[in-house]
Design a protein around this motif. Structure first.
Motif, mmCIF file in Angstrom:
data_model
loop_
_atom_site.group_PDB
_atom_site.id
_atom_site.type_symbol
_atom_site.label_atom_id
_atom_site.label_comp_id
_atom_site.label_asym_id
_atom_site.label_seq_id
_atom_site.Cartn_x
_atom_site.Cartn_y
_atom_site.Cartn_z
ATOM 1 N N LEU A 310 0.836 -1.201 0.000
ATOM 2 C CA LEU A 310 0.000 0.000 0.000
ATOM 3 C C LEU A 310 0.872 1.253 0.000
ATOM 4 N N GLY A 311 2.070 1.118 0.553
ATOM 5 C CA GLY A 311 2.935 2.287 0.693
ATOM 6 C C GLY A 311 3.923 2.453 -0.433
ATOM 7 N N ASN A 312 3.721 1.750 -1.536
ATOM 8 C CA ASN A 312 4.690 1.839 -2.635
ATOM 9 C C ASN A 312 4.909 3.276 -3.080
ATOM 10 N N GLY A 313 6.181 3.630 -3.265
ATOM 11 C CA GLY A 313 6.498 4.946 -3.794
ATOM 12 C C GLY A 313 6.791 5.988 -2.736
ATOM 13 N N VAL A 314 6.489 5.685 -1.468
ATOM 14 C CA VAL A 314 6.744 6.664 -0.422
ATOM 15 C C VAL A 314 8.255 6.784 -0.185
ATOM 16 N N VAL A 315 8.711 8.016 -0.016
ATOM 17 C CA VAL A 315 10.132 8.277 0.157
ATOM 18 C C VAL A 315 10.384 8.784 1.571
ATOM 19 N N VAL A 316 11.414 8.235 2.213
ATOM 20 C CA VAL A 316 11.813 8.748 3.528
ATOM 21 C C VAL A 316 13.298 9.090 3.452
ATOM 22 N N THR A 317 13.634 10.250 3.989
ATOM 23 C CA THR A 317 15.008 10.748 3.886
ATOM 24 C C THR A 317 15.735 10.649 5.214
ATOM 25 N N GLY A 318 17.042 10.537 5.105
ATOM 26 C CA GLY A 318 17.902 10.721 6.280
ATOM 27 C C GLY A 318 17.811 9.645 7.332
ATOM 28 N N ASP A 319 17.321 8.460 6.972
ATOM 29 C CA ASP A 319 17.098 7.459 8.015
ATOM 30 C C ASP A 319 18.258 6.466 8.099
ATOM 31 N N PHE A 320 18.161 5.560 9.061
ATOM 32 C CA PHE A 320 19.141 4.497 9.231
ATOM 33 C C PHE A 320 18.984 3.454 8.113
ATOM 34 N N VAL A 321 19.861 2.447 8.145
ATOM 35 C CA VAL A 321 19.740 1.353 7.192
ATOM 36 C C VAL A 321 18.481 0.543 7.495
ATOM 37 N N ALA A 322 18.058 -0.264 6.533
ATOM 38 C CA ALA A 322 16.934 -1.167 6.775
ATOM 39 C C ALA A 322 17.343 -2.180 7.848
ATOM 40 N N LEU A 323 16.353 -2.712 8.566
ATOM 41 C CA LEU A 323 16.672 -3.556 9.718
ATOM 42 C C LEU A 323 17.302 -4.892 9.329
ATOM 43 N N ASP A 324 17.173 -5.288 8.028
ATOM 44 C CA ASP A 324 17.799 -6.545 7.621
ATOM 45 C C ASP A 324 19.116 -6.294 6.878
ATOM 46 N N ASP A 392 34.943 11.192 12.843
ATOM 47 C CA ASP A 392 34.890 10.006 12.018
ATOM 48 C C ASP A 392 34.517 8.781 12.859
ATOM 49 N N PHE A 393 33.482 8.938 13.653
ATOM 50 C CA PHE A 393 33.098 7.923 14.635
ATOM 51 C C PHE A 393 32.118 6.950 13.982
ATOM 52 N N ASN A 394 32.532 5.697 13.881
ATOM 53 C CA ASN A 394 31.717 4.707 13.192
ATOM 54 C C ASN A 394 30.713 4.082 14.158
ATOM 55 N N VAL A 395 29.437 4.215 13.844
ATOM 56 C CA VAL A 395 28.407 3.603 14.695
ATOM 57 C C VAL A 395 27.875 2.344 14.012
ATOM 58 N N GLY A 396 28.769 1.569 13.429
ATOM 59 C CA GLY A 396 28.379 0.301 12.831
ATOM 60 C C GLY A 396 27.691 0.467 11.494
ATOM 61 N N ASN A 397 28.015 1.536 10.782
ATOM 62 C CA ASN A 397 27.455 1.814 9.453
ATOM 63 C C ASN A 397 25.925 1.856 9.460
ATOM 64 N N ILE A 398 25.353 2.193 10.591
ATOM 65 C CA ILE A 398 23.892 2.337 10.612
ATOM 66 C C ILE A 398 23.516 3.665 9.977
ATOM 67 N N THR A 399 24.272 4.703 10.314
ATOM 68 C CA THR A 399 24.060 5.999 9.672
ATOM 69 C C THR A 399 24.818 5.988 8.348
ATOM 70 N N ILE A 400 24.480 6.927 7.490
ATOM 71 C CA ILE A 400 25.060 6.881 6.142
ATOM 72 C C ILE A 400 26.552 7.191 6.148
ATOM 73 N N SER A 401 26.985 8.040 7.058
ATOM 74 C CA SER A 401 28.423 8.298 7.138
ATOM 75 C C SER A 401 28.809 8.268 8.610
ATOM 76 N N ASN A 402 30.120 8.258 8.861
ATOM 77 C CA ASN A 402 30.565 8.289 10.246
ATOM 78 C C ASN A 402 30.251 9.651 10.851
ATOM 79 N N LEU A 403 30.173 9.690 12.183
ATOM 80 C CA LEU A 403 29.749 10.921 12.848
ATOM 81 C C LEU A 403 30.970 11.780 13.178
ATOM 82 N N THR A 404 30.867 13.063 12.890
ATOM 83 C CA THR A 404 31.910 14.011 13.253
ATOM 84 C C THR A 404 31.235 15.229 13.858
#
Lengths: 441, 296, 350
Positions: A310-324, A392-404
């Motif tokens: 039902l939600g096809n096409g919806v866009v979400v920005t700036g989020d973490f990786v998918a849970l899988d 350059d703090f890596n939080v396990g690649n959950i965020t798109i880039s490392n945190l600074t």
């Protein structure tokens, strides 16, 4: 009625006693910890155990209840992990915590009210907490000046543009909402041109009627959209938690021939909105072509399981990786759940946020401890030697880039991830650099 | 024109939901003279019950509704017996505060049991989408209309033919006379709360199927109070008519005025309260309410 | 009220005095001395709690005049506080007015809005009036959101710290003293109001408004006066709240607070100044205990989730109201009088 009187007197007395005991209990425990810290200052040997506090305010009742409960669980599990293993993550074996340090999570339910958040903040501060966390935009706006006065650094996933205006002591792990919207606008424009359109795309805000949603409604945002080549049509606001579908707002979009909507909503808002839009035949692949973009509080990881195709096409920005996703951070989170809550696992994506925020707070404390003994740390030390030095703090690649982070840089990531629902699964469709839309004075 | 018609139709559906909530309020008021502010919370509990039975237990729709009704009957009975019975004869304020407190407790219980989470069961209920030319009629309008008609017919039958319904009408008329002919007024009170609870829970399941359920869903109850006031607080027919009027007006007003407002909207949220003030100033007893004459 | 033996009232003035024995004067002075020296020996946390109590006392005293004395039930008190809070915030933040000038304006503005929404009170009462005040609450909040340019809308408004006579009130202790001075003045005024012609008219209206009208009490003007005074109190409290947090936001004035203020009045005892204060103290302590109990419960019983512990505060809040309505409808002040009488008559009271 007569026979109730003794019962009443007893119950009232019990109630009063309970209140007194609870209040005094807390008073005692604070004094105890205070004496512990003072006694340990006198003996600055490394062996003396020191408790450091992490955590902050969580809105466990109200519109964010679900998100905050998951964040708190993430905090608690992560603190247990660090206390047991004395490293801050499996991929950071070099970042060790001295074995005399234990972390404890302090929290209070702010019920999404700024005044409660302020009271709890004062309380946690008096218990010796050197860091803080922010539930959402209203609390962030209310606490911003206080945090600066006390020079306390805070973590948050809420990313209101106003956090950027000095004083900057709220460190986010998601891009600022306006930067997220800018990235979505760039992405959409590419699609629009690729599809062979020559006319200007028409854009409108479809956003929550709260400080969260209205945060994107700033002049710079509109100017940027127009500069990109959009025609800005107007704004429509949907209640944070709509009790009825936002048909009126969607019909207005249709009536004004809008091609793209931008907005910040939480799942209780975005799900009924999209459901109603589909019913009205509005969507990227439906009769009326329109793309809906929401910022990260509309986590697709929550949205997709509930909505499916039902939600096809919806866009979400700036989020973490998918849970899988196959990244160390997600594996780490699964490991924490297996280890510390095998019976009641949390499927909400904000569990990851809890881990990241706790990791950031502990990293700030760890960095500060390299400069000063743990028992002499002040909030200012944690801010200057801690938060500002996180690089350059890596939080396990959950965020798109490392945190600074640093003075003048509270936006941890430097890219915006764009995800879309395609055939009922989350697909990453691109990432765009930050455009730093909000210009603070 | 399409825009306008679409607004009217959507407003109609909204109005049916308001009306259902208002009916629950009116039943309790008529039979036991209690103002039940917690009706919105019954709706919220209904939404969560719908989720539990439809999704968690994966029951078919009819079984879910029956199960939810069963829970509602027990809940209504307990609430009346434990909290409202001791207050018989107390002031309006005491009863209103009691129902507000009940509402808070129900919200707490919902947070305790369902974690205060947003639960959606999109697609679990049958969706009927009717399209007439340009515009489509939303499913909640259709379901709302069907369920409202069912509820009203059932209540009419109850009040006209069933012995207990007659007793309830008599109680609404005069409690002392009713007692003197041997009808137990207290059990009438309990039954009225049970019925109101059932109506609330059923509308909760409908609403939950449309937009999902969350603790703050109970706010819809506050808006339904405007319907109650406009319809006249003791008239079921008035509640239905007023529900439609307010639903349509609210939607049309929001559709045309929201873009004109300085901060761009939210009129739909406050519109029922503006109606409350207007009704109270010009027609305090609503469209169909009985005007009571006071004596010193 | 029973007096110790040997105290004689020889004039009407003596009989009407609030404090009639030396002992009572001494107790009052001790109480005031303890109250105003609290900042010297209390922790920050207690100061915060006491300041919040002081602000609520002012607000609930206003509600007591309106509801407890005049019988006009208001479920929109937080809305009237919002009017005061925002007027004060806008005057100081946008126009740069000093705090001492903004505070009375806040009270006045709230009072005028109170009169506006009190207008229907001549025609309606009971449930209908309650609905009018509920509507007031939501309309006020909506209007605040609409005038975004002045109020900051959903973003809230940062308010400068109050300044009195060139001294910036920054510490918790100083703000506490400010709140307590205003709260004491408010209590004094409220206590005396009841003993005037106006106060007696209010009570007559509460007990039977038709009878009062027949006796020559002008219903419209007295009801509106009650709304005005009650809402001035609310406005002042709202202003103090906003300046305390140095921030104004609509979420600080939720509908739930309006309910909670009325609950304080019920728990304390309607129509009694002392009762209002009792109610505020009890329920504020309960609130505080609930905030602390959440983490404590979650730590003690790891099996229940933190969220479940937090939801207990909602249940407790409701339960307190239920218990008081059923078992102690006259409030704590009634129980207090009974206890006092018991000890006074002891050993003859059993």
């Amino acid at each position: 009625m007569k026979k109730f009187k003794p019962f009443l007197t007893v119950s009232l007395t019990l109630l009063l006693a309970l209140i007194l005991v609870l209040t005094s209990c807390n008073g005692e425990s604070t004094t105890v910890t205070a004496t512990v810290t003072t006694s340990s200052t006198s003996t600055t040997t490394t062996a003396s155990p020191v408790t450091l506090y992490i955590g902050g305010t969580f809105a466990l009742t109200g519109a964010y209840a679900e998100d905050c409960a998951a964040v708190l669980a993430g905090f608690q599990d992560y603190a247990k992990y660090v206390n047991d293993n004395h490293i801050i993550a499996p991929w950071y074996t070099d970042k060790t915590i001295p074995s005399n340090i234990t972390f404890e999570v302090l929290w209070g339910d702010d019920q999404l009210a700024p005044d409660k958040a302020l009271t709890i903040y004062d309380d946690l501060k008096s218990q010796g907490m050197l860091v803080e966390r922010i539930t959402g935009s209203p609390e962030g706006l209310a606490l911003k000046d206080r945090l600066n006065e006390d020079r306390i650094g805070a973590t948050s996933q809420s990313t209101s543009p106003s956090y950027l205006s000095p004083p900057q002591t709220i460190f986010t792990n998601a891009p600022i909402y306006t930067d997220q919207m800018a990235a979505a606008a760039e992405w959409f424009l590419e699609q629009w041109i690729a599809a062979g359109h020559t006319e200007k795309p028409r854009v409108a805000y479809l956003t929550a009627d709260s400080s969260l949603g209205r945060g994107i409604d700033i002049p710079e945002m509109q100017a940027y959209l127009e500069e990109l080549g959009y025609e800005f049509v107007g704004s429509q606001f949907v209640p944070m938690v709509p009790t009825t579908p936002p048909t009126t707002q969607l019909l207005w979009l249709k009536d004004n021939n809008v091609n793209l909507t931008l907005g910040c909503m939480i799942n209780p808002g975005s799900q009924p909105t999209i459901k109603e839009a589909v019913r009205l035949g509005m969507g990227p692949d439906l009769e009326y072509e329109i793309t809906f973009v929401f910022a990260n509080p509309s986590h697709l990881q929550v949205f997709v399981p509930a909505m499916g195709e039902l939600g096809n096409g919806v866009v979400v920005t700036g989020d973490f990786v998918a849970l899988d996703a196959d990244v160390p951070g997600v594996d780490f989170a699964n490991m924490l759940q297996d280890e510390y809550r095998p019976d009641n696992k949390i499927s909400h994506v904000m569990y990851l946020d809890g881990i990241i925020e706790a990791m950031t707070q502990i990293e700030a404390l760890r960095l500060a401890m390299l400069q000063k003994p743990a028992d002499q740390l002040t909030a200012l030390d944690v801010l200057e030697y801690g938060f500002y030095q996180i690089e350059d703090f890596n939080v396990g690649n959950i965020t798109i880039s490392n945190l600074t982070y640093g003075p003048g840089d509270v936006e941890g990531v430097d890219m915006v991830r764009i995800q879309q629902v395609q055939d009922g699964v989350i697909v990453e469709v691109g990432s765009y650099p930050l455009r730093h839309i909000y210009k603070h004075e | 024109m399409t825009f306008f018609l679409q607004l009217v139709i959507t407003g109609f559906g909204l109005g049916m939901v308001y009306a259902l909530i208002a009916i629950g309020f009116v039943i309790i008021l008529k039979c036991s003279k209690a103002f039940n502010i917690a009706q919105g919370q019954f709706v919220m509990i209904g939404g969560y019950l719908g989720f539990t039975f439809l999704v968690t237990f994966n029951l078919p729709v009819w079984a879910s509704i029956l199960a939810a009704i069963a829970v509602a009957v027990v809940m209504g009975g307990l609430i009346e017996r434990l909290t409202l019975r001791p207050l018989v004869g107390q002031s309006v304020l005491a009863i209103i505060m009691m129902t507000i407190a009940l509402g808070t407790i129900l919200e707490g219980v919902a947070t305790l049991v369902w974690g205060g989470e947003y639960k959606a069961y999109h697609g679990a209920l049958p969706t009927i989408t009717l399209k007439v030319g340009e515009f489509s009629i939303p499913p909640e309008t259709l379901i709302g209309i069907i369920v409202s008609i069912l509820v009203v017919v059932a209540l009419m039958a109850l009040f006209r033919y069933a012995k207990i319904g007659l007793a309830m009408r008599a109680t609404a008329e005069d409690e002392q006379v009713v007692q003197s002919v041997g009808i137990k007024v207290t059990s009438i009170y309990t039954i009225s709360w049970m019925i109101a609870c059932v109506v609330g829970v059923v509308s909760g399941i409908i609403l939950g199927g449309v937009s999902g359920v969350m603790v703050s869903m109970s706010e819809v109850g506050m808006k339904a109070l405007a319907v109650v006031l406009l319809g006249g607080i003791d008239s079921i027919g008035g509640a239905i008519l007023a529900g439609i009027i307010i639903g349509v007006l609210e939607n049309v007003a929001a559709g045309y005025l929201d873009p004109l407002l300085p901060s761009g909207g939210g009129l739909a949220n406050v519109f029922p309260f503006i109606i409350i003030i207007i009704v109270l100033i010009f027609k305090p007893h609503g469209l169909f309410g009985l005007k009571r004459i006071e004596r010193i | 009220m029973s007096l110790p033996s040997g105290i004689f009232q020889e004039s009407y003035g003596q009989d009407m005095a609030i404090l009639r024995t030396k002992q009572q004067w001494i107790w009052l002075l001790i109480f005031l001395a303890v109250l105003f020296t609290m900042p010297l020996y209390s922790s920050d946390k207690i100061m915060t709690l006491a300041t919040m109590m002081g602000i609520s006392v002012i607000s609930v005293l206003g509600l007591n005049i309106l509801t407890g004395y005049c019988g006009q039930i208001s479920l929109g008190h937080a809305g009237f506080m919002a009017v005061g809070g925002y007027v004060s915030a806008m005057l100081t933040a946008n126009l740069g007015w000093p705090f001492w000038a903004a505070l009375p304006c806040a009270g006045l503005a709230a009072g005028l809005v109170g009169i506006l929404f009190g207008l229907p009170s001549l025609k309606i009462k009971g449930f209908y009036l309650i609905m009018a005040t509920v509507a007031a609450q939501f309309i006020v909040i909506w209007l605040i959101l609409q005038f975004r340019g002045f109020t900051g809308g959903t973003d809230g408004l940062a308010v400068p710290r109050p300044e009195l006579f060139g001294y910036v009130i920054k510490t918790k202790g100083a703000y506490f003293l400010l709140v307590m001075i205003i709260a004491c003045l408010a209590t004094f005024f409220a206590k005396n109001l009841v003993r005037t012609r106006v106060g007696r008219a209010f009570i007559a209206i509460r007990d039977n408004d038709l009878a009062a009208e027949v006796m020559g009490v002008n219903l419209l003007s007295y009801k509106l006066l009650a709304f005005f005074i009650g809402c001035v109190y609310a406005g002042v409290a709202g202003s103090l709240l906003v300046h305390y947090f140095a921030f104004a936001d609509i979420n600080m004035f939720p509908f739930g607070d309006s309910v909670w203020y009325l609950a304080m009045l019920i728990v304390g005892g309607m129509g009694s100044t002392t009762g209002a204060i009792f109610g505020v103290i009890t329920l504020k302590l309960l609130d505080e205990a609930m905030i602390l109990a959440g983490p404590a419960l979650a730590a003690a019983f790891p099996a229940i989730a933190a969220q479940a512990a937090a939801s207990l505060s909602l249940i407790m809040r409701g339960l307190v109201i239920v218990i008081f309505l059923i078992f102690e409808p006259r409030g704590l002040v009634h129980r207090w009088e009974l206890i006092k009488a018991y000890f006074k008559r002891w050993p003859f009271s059993v």
